[in-house]
Design an enzyme around this catalytic site. Structure first.
Site, short mmCIF file in Angstrom:
data_model
loop_
_atom_site.label_atom_id
_atom_site.label_comp_id
_atom_site.label_asym_id
_atom_site.label_seq_id
_atom_site.Cartn_x
_atom_site.Cartn_y
_atom_site.Cartn_z
N HIS A 96 18.02 57.74 -22.85
CA HIS A 96 17.04 58.80 -22.60
C HIS A 96 16.17 58.38 -21.42
O HIS A 96 15.89 57.19 -21.22
CB HIS A 96 16.18 59.04 -23.85
N GLU A 168 19.42 65.64 -18.24
CA GLU A 168 17.98 65.84 -18.33
C GLU A 168 17.32 65.30 -17.06
O GLU A 168 17.02 64.10 -16.98
CB GLU A 168 17.42 65.10 -19.55
N GLY A 174 9.02 66.76 -20.25
CA GLY A 174 7.68 66.43 -20.75
C GLY A 174 6.57 67.32 -20.24
O GLY A 174 6.81 68.28 -19.51
N SER A 214 12.09 70.57 -20.61
CA SER A 214 11.22 71.76 -20.66
C SER A 214 11.97 73.03 -21.05
O SER A 214 11.67 74.11 -20.54
CB SER A 214 10.49 71.97 -19.34
P1 PGA Z 1 10.84 68.39 -23.30
O1 PGA Z 1 11.63 67.04 -23.63
O2 PGA Z 1 11.68 69.54 -23.78
O3 PGA Z 1 9.56 68.26 -24.06
O4 PGA Z 1 10.64 68.43 -21.82
C1 PGA Z 1 12.99 66.94 -23.36
C2 PGA Z 1 13.50 65.56 -23.65
O5 PGA Z 1 12.85 64.56 -23.33
O6 PGA Z 1 14.60 65.43 -24.20
#
Ligand code: PGA
Length: 263
Positions: A96, A168, A174, A214
């Site tokens: 991640h 991602e 975030g 997001s």
């Molecule tokens: P988020 O997180 O949807 O809050 O941006 C995605 C992730 O870190 O997998």
């Protein structure tokens, strides 16, 4: 019809009690969708035993947020594949963005974890994504290719049944993240799928490529419409079970429509 992959990583946000409540509500709300979706939740280590106990008939797959590649030894603070096996964990998330960028894991470490996860019978969920600087320098495709080629370098390419890849982009994740446009996501998923084809040949067709960063109620339908998006990996918008259920139910018809169109 292929099942829609949809899941959430709850990061470091929920206690054992909160995780149990979240899972049992989500399980009830999504019970009628079981044939159409592969739903997974990746909560904190301390919650995993209770999380597995909360789920009936594997209705929701449970994943761990990380794993050490080694079975035993001098790895203070780490959790071994044997320990996760003992709990009956289904998925192991590897690489991640926060593991790579806050805890400085690199592609070689992710490669050890991916091959260990497969050897121990878990579904590895390898997360990849470029930073804002890499995107601005025009090297996103090279970065994604390297993360995949090195990440899967220790895997026996003929013995691959269950692998998930999540794209991602670091800049999209975030509270300060800026959601990627659906056309950008589609372009990157195409690069990812072409690279997976190089690595795994025809077997690559079975590897779902999910988008995360997001994802929310506003952009999820447009994202799932894209031909190369096989599912969504959701953070904040999934941490309330009702909200997550709403999101799943709004993308599912779009997913089905795409499946019908593409045969
Ligand atoms: P988020 O997180 O949807 O809050 O941006 C995605 C992730 O870190 O997998």
């Amino acid at each position: 019809m292929k099942k829609l992959y949809i899941g959430t990583n709850t990061k470091m946000t929920k206690t054992i009690q909160e995780t149990k409540e979240f899972l049992s509500t989500l399980q009830t709300l999504t019970a009628s969708l079981k044939d159409d979706i592969t739903l997974f939740v990746i909560p904190s280590y301390t919650t995993l035993v209770e999380a597995k106990k909360t789920i009936v008939n594997d209705a929701i797959l449970i994943g761990s947020q990380n794993m050490c590649w080694a079975e035993r030894g001098q790895y203070t603070g780490e959790i071994s594949p044997l320990m996760l096996k003992e709990i009956g964990i289904d998925i192991v998330m590897i690489g991640h963005s926060e593991r790579r960028h806050v805890f400085l894991e690199d592609d070689n470490v992710e490669a050890l974890k991916v091959s260990s996860a497969i050897e121990h019978g878990f579904i590895p969920l390898l997360c990849i994504g470029e930073t804002k600087e890499e995107k601005d320098s025009g090297i996103s495709n090279e970065i994604l290719r390297k993360q995949l080629i090195v990440g899967f370098s220790k895997v026996n390419k003929n013995n691959v049944k269950n692998i998930i890849v999540a794209y991602e982009p670091v800049w999209a994740i975030g509270v300060n993240g800026e959601p990627a446009s659906s056309s950008y996501v589609e372009a990157k998923h195409k690069v990812i799928k072409a690279t997976l084809k190089e690595i795994f040949k025809d077997i690559s067709i079975n590897i779902p490529v999910l988008y995360g960063g997001s994802v929310n109620l506003e952009n999820s339908k447009e994202l799932i419409k894209q031909d190369s998006v096989d599912g969504l990996f959701v953070g904040r918008s999934a941490w309330d079970a009702n909200n997550f259920n709403t999101l799943i139910r709004q993308v599912l018809p779009v997913w089905k429509e795409k499946g019908n169109k593409n045969g």
